[in-house]
Motif scaffolding. Structure first.
Motif, PDB file in Angstrom:
ATOM      1  N   ASP A  30      43.831  38.890  45.371  1.00 16.41           N
ATOM      2  CA  ASP A  30      43.509  39.359  44.021  1.00 16.41           C
ATOM      3  C   ASP A  30      44.126  40.733  43.763  1.00 16.41           C
ATOM      4  O   ASP A  30      44.629  41.018  42.669  1.00 16.41           O
ATOM      5  N   VAL A  31      44.068  41.590  44.766  1.00 18.26           N
ATOM      6  CA  VAL A  31      44.645  42.929  44.628  1.00 18.26           C
ATOM      7  C   VAL A  31      46.156  42.823  44.420  1.00 18.26           C
ATOM      8  O   VAL A  31      46.734  43.495  43.554  1.00 18.26           O
ATOM      9  N   VAL A  32      46.802  41.965  45.202  1.00 19.16           N
ATOM     10  CA  VAL A  32      48.248  41.789  45.072  1.00 19.16           C
ATOM     11  C   VAL A  32      48.602  41.304  43.678  1.00 19.16           C
ATOM     12  O   VAL A  32      49.524  41.808  43.033  1.00 19.16           O
ATOM     13  N   ARG A  33      47.850  40.316  43.175  1.00 18.86           N
ATOM     14  CA  ARG A  33      48.122  39.781  41.848  1.00 18.86           C
ATOM     15  C   ARG A  33      47.912  40.837  40.761  1.00 18.86           C
ATOM     16  O   ARG A  33      48.590  40.835  39.731  1.00 18.86           O
ATOM     17  N   ALA A  34      46.998  41.765  41.003  1.00 20.73           N
ATOM     18  CA  ALA A  34      46.710  42.790  39.995  1.00 20.73           C
ATOM     19  C   ALA A  34      47.853  43.783  39.844  1.00 20.73           C
ATOM     20  O   ALA A  34      48.001  44.404  38.790  1.00 20.73           O
ATOM     21  N   VAL A  35      48.666  43.937  40.883  1.00 19.09           N
ATOM     22  CA  VAL A  35      49.725  44.952  40.835  1.00 19.09           C
ATOM     23  C   VAL A  35      51.122  44.342  40.801  1.00 19.09           C
ATOM     24  O   VAL A  35      52.112  45.053  40.903  1.00 19.09           O
ATOM     25  N   THR A  36      51.216  43.028  40.681  1.00 17.84           N
ATOM     26  CA  THR A  36      52.520  42.368  40.585  1.00 17.84           C
ATOM     27  C   THR A  36      52.556  41.505  39.340  1.00 17.84           C
ATOM     28  O   THR A  36      51.526  41.196  38.739  1.00 17.84           O
ATOM     29  N   THR A  37      53.742  41.114  38.964  1.00 13.76           N
ATOM     30  CA  THR A  37      53.908  40.251  37.798  1.00 13.76           C
ATOM     31  C   THR A  37      54.970  39.202  38.097  1.00 13.76           C
ATOM     32  O   THR A  37      55.929  39.474  38.815  1.00 13.76           O
ATOM     33  N   GLY A  38      54.792  38.014  37.560  1.00 15.48           N
ATOM     34  CA  GLY A  38      55.771  36.957  37.754  1.00 15.48           C
ATOM     35  C   GLY A  38      55.637  36.284  39.102  1.00 15.48           C
ATOM     36  O   GLY A  38      54.702  36.536  39.878  1.00 15.48           O
ATOM     37  N   GLY A 119      40.335  49.665  33.646  1.00 12.92           N
ATOM     38  CA  GLY A 119      39.121  48.877  33.856  1.00 12.92           C
ATOM     39  C   GLY A 119      39.296  47.846  34.958  1.00 12.92           C
ATOM     40  O   GLY A 119      38.408  47.668  35.806  1.00 12.92           O
ATOM     41  N   GLU A 120      40.439  47.184  34.946  1.00 12.51           N
ATOM     42  CA  GLU A 120      40.717  46.179  35.976  1.00 12.51           C
ATOM     43  C   GLU A 120      40.812  46.828  37.347  1.00 12.51           C
ATOM     44  O   GLU A 120      40.290  46.308  38.344  1.00 12.51           O
ATOM     45  N   ALA A 121      41.474  47.971  37.419  1.00 14.86           N
ATOM     46  CA  ALA A 121      41.622  48.668  38.696  1.00 14.86           C
ATOM     47  C   ALA A 121      40.273  49.119  39.245  1.00 14.86           C
ATOM     48  O   ALA A 121      39.974  48.960  40.435  1.00 14.86           O
ATOM     49  N   LEU A 122      39.420  49.650  38.369  1.00 13.80           N
ATOM     50  CA  LEU A 122      38.092  50.095  38.806  1.00 13.80           C
ATOM     51  C   LEU A 122      37.250  48.938  39.299  1.00 13.80           C
ATOM     52  O   LEU A 122      36.520  49.051  40.296  1.00 13.80           O
ATOM     53  N   ALA A 123      37.329  47.810  38.607  1.00 16.66           N
ATOM     54  CA  ALA A 123      36.559  46.635  39.015  1.00 16.66           C
ATOM     55  C   ALA A 123      37.005  46.141  40.394  1.00 16.66           C
ATOM     56  O   ALA A 123      36.175  45.763  41.238  1.00 16.66           O
ATOM     57  N   LEU A 124      38.304  46.139  40.631  1.00 12.92           N
ATOM     58  CA  LEU A 124      38.819  45.710  41.923  1.00 12.92           C
ATOM     59  C   LEU A 124      38.329  46.624  43.043  1.00 12.92           C
ATOM     60  O   LEU A 124      37.855  46.160  44.084  1.00 12.92           O
TER      61      LEU A 124
END
Length: 447
Positions: A30-38, A119-124
């Motif tokens: 989930d963390v990887v997906r949050a900071v990557t695209t495609g 918000g997404e970063a804080l939740a993670l």
């Protein structure tokens, strides 16, 4: 490294945590997906059993421990990646650690990153646990940050320079013998063809420097930042020059002096453990500086080139060989990984700044050339040596330090290939009265 544990086929969705593992919170995937695209070009696996990216990818990044994830989260960018990789908490499968060039190329070119919304970063982070934001102690291979180095003196003071040089060069002479090869030359070689061996190219570099300096029997050469004495020994052996080398690395000086005696060059060649500022003030016919300018600090260029000029006879030549930025406006200081793991306090300027400083020190520049592509070939050769002698090198300096070298050399190769950094040789003279310098109408060497 073997990838035989892979299963064919693609899997872009993250796998869940193992049975009995943490549930309900975000996974490493989930963390990887949050900071990557495609689409991801590599497989990324986590210590929690989660994974993302194609299962049949040629390479896998394995975040093996919670500490590894903390390294990545607390120092985003190359420093966090380096900490996790050097410590073994981040595995890189599919390439050899002695030459991870292809992995670095794929990650740079094919893995776009993004900054997740706040918000997404804080939740993670909350889901992972706030303790993940407590920076773990760095690996032992890492130098102190710049602000802590003040205990060793101001930047580019004698003591602090000595410590910085020791951090990089006093690793192990046996290690360097395997990585650099028989020439023990840790500077850019000169290739007449990409098929030249590394040893042939290093000899060609020394001959090019000797030709530019117009070395002849009986002349006196000062080589500052002489490393293991490669130029000193070459000049004495091949040109009959009385050569003195100085280096801030005690390990280099001891190895070089032993090599001089072993090769029967003691009457002509000498290497001393000495700061360039303390080199003899007697007048030399020629001075070579091959790979030292990167260590002295840009603000010290005037004093540095002034010191070399004061030791050079009128009519004598100076050859300065150093890495530069490709852009004169680029920052002088190196990135975090290079500063902490490779060259503490190292600084680079653009070629225009370098040439201007040489002129302003009272020297006249006659010739300049960029050997950028040659350094990429040199680094590829060093990586091949590290791969070939990997087990010995790990036994000599440890796996962490060996990984630092593979990462540093492969990354530097890419930077030279892509014109991120360059390597310039600048030839200048110390003119005598009325501009007399003995320099020919056309260059008297074969470039």
């Amino acid at each position: 490294m073997s990838l035989t544990d892979r299963t064919p086929g693609a899997a872009s969705a993250p796998a869940g945590p193992p049975a009995g593992g943490r549930r309900g919170g975000p996974t490493v995937a989930d963390v990887v997906r949050a900071v990557t695209t495609g689409d991801l070009p590599v497989r990324i696996t986590g210590y929690d059993g989660s994974a993302v990216g194609p299962a049949d990818a040629g390479m896998t990044l394995a975040i093996r421990t919670e500490r590894g994830l903390s390294y990545l989260l607390t120092a985003p960018g190359d420093l966090g990646m380096a900490r996790a990789y050097v410590s073994g908490d981040l595995g890189l499968e599919g390439v050899h650690p002695g030459d991870p060039y292809e992995a670095l190329r794929v990650l740079k070119d094919e893995m776009p990153l993004r900054m997740p919304p706040v918000g997404e970063a804080l939740a993670l982070v909350k889901g992972l646990g706030w303790e993940r934001l407590l920076p773990p102690p760095p690996p032992p291979q890492e130098a102190a940050p710049r602000w802590k180095r003040v205990v060793n003196g101001l930047r580019h003071s004698r003591t602090r320079d000595s410590n910085a040089i020791s951090h990089h060069y006093d690793v192990s002479n046996a290690f360097y013998e395997k990585v650099l090869g028989p020439s023990m030359t840790y500077t850019c070689a000169v290739f007449h063809s990409p098929t030249d061996t590394l040893e042939e190219a290093q000899r060609a570099k020394y001959d090019l420097v000797a030709g530019k300096l117009a070395l002849k029997p009986g002349m006196r050469l000062l080589d500052v930042g002489c490393g293991w004495g490669g130029m000193v020994r070459h000049a004495a052996r091949e040109y009959g020059v009385k050569a003195l080398g100085v280096t801030l690395s005690r390990a280099q000086a001891e190895w070089a002096q032993a090599a001089i005696e072993r090769e029967g060059l003691g009457e002509l060649a000498e290497v001393r453990h000495l700061d360039y500022r303390d080199a003899p003030r007697e007048q030399f016919d020629a001075i070579s500086s091959i790979g030292l300018t990167e260590h002295i600090g840009v603000r010290n260029y005037p004093a540095y080139f002034g010191a070399l000029r004061s030791r050079l006879k009128p009519g004598g030549r100076l050859l300065n060989h150093c890495i530069t930025r490709a852009d004169n406006r680029a920052p002088h200081r190196s990135g975090a990984f290079i500063d902490r793991y490779v060259f503490p306090d190292g600084e680079l300027a653009g070629p225009g700044r370098l040439i201007s400083e040489i002129h302003d020190a009272g020297l006249e520049v006659h010739h300049e050339e960029n050997l950028r592509q040659h350094y990429a070939l040199t680094l590829a050769g060093w990586c091949r040596n590290l791969v070939e002698h990997w087990d010995f090198c790990v036994g000599e300096v440890g796996a962490g330090t060996a990984r630092v070298w593979g990462l540093y050399m492969a990354g530097s190769r890419m930077a030279f290939e892509r014109n991120g950094i360059q390597l310039h040789q600048v030839l200048a003279t110390h003119n005598g009265p009325e501009g007399v310098n003995g320099y020919p109408l056309r260059p008297d060497w074969t470039p």
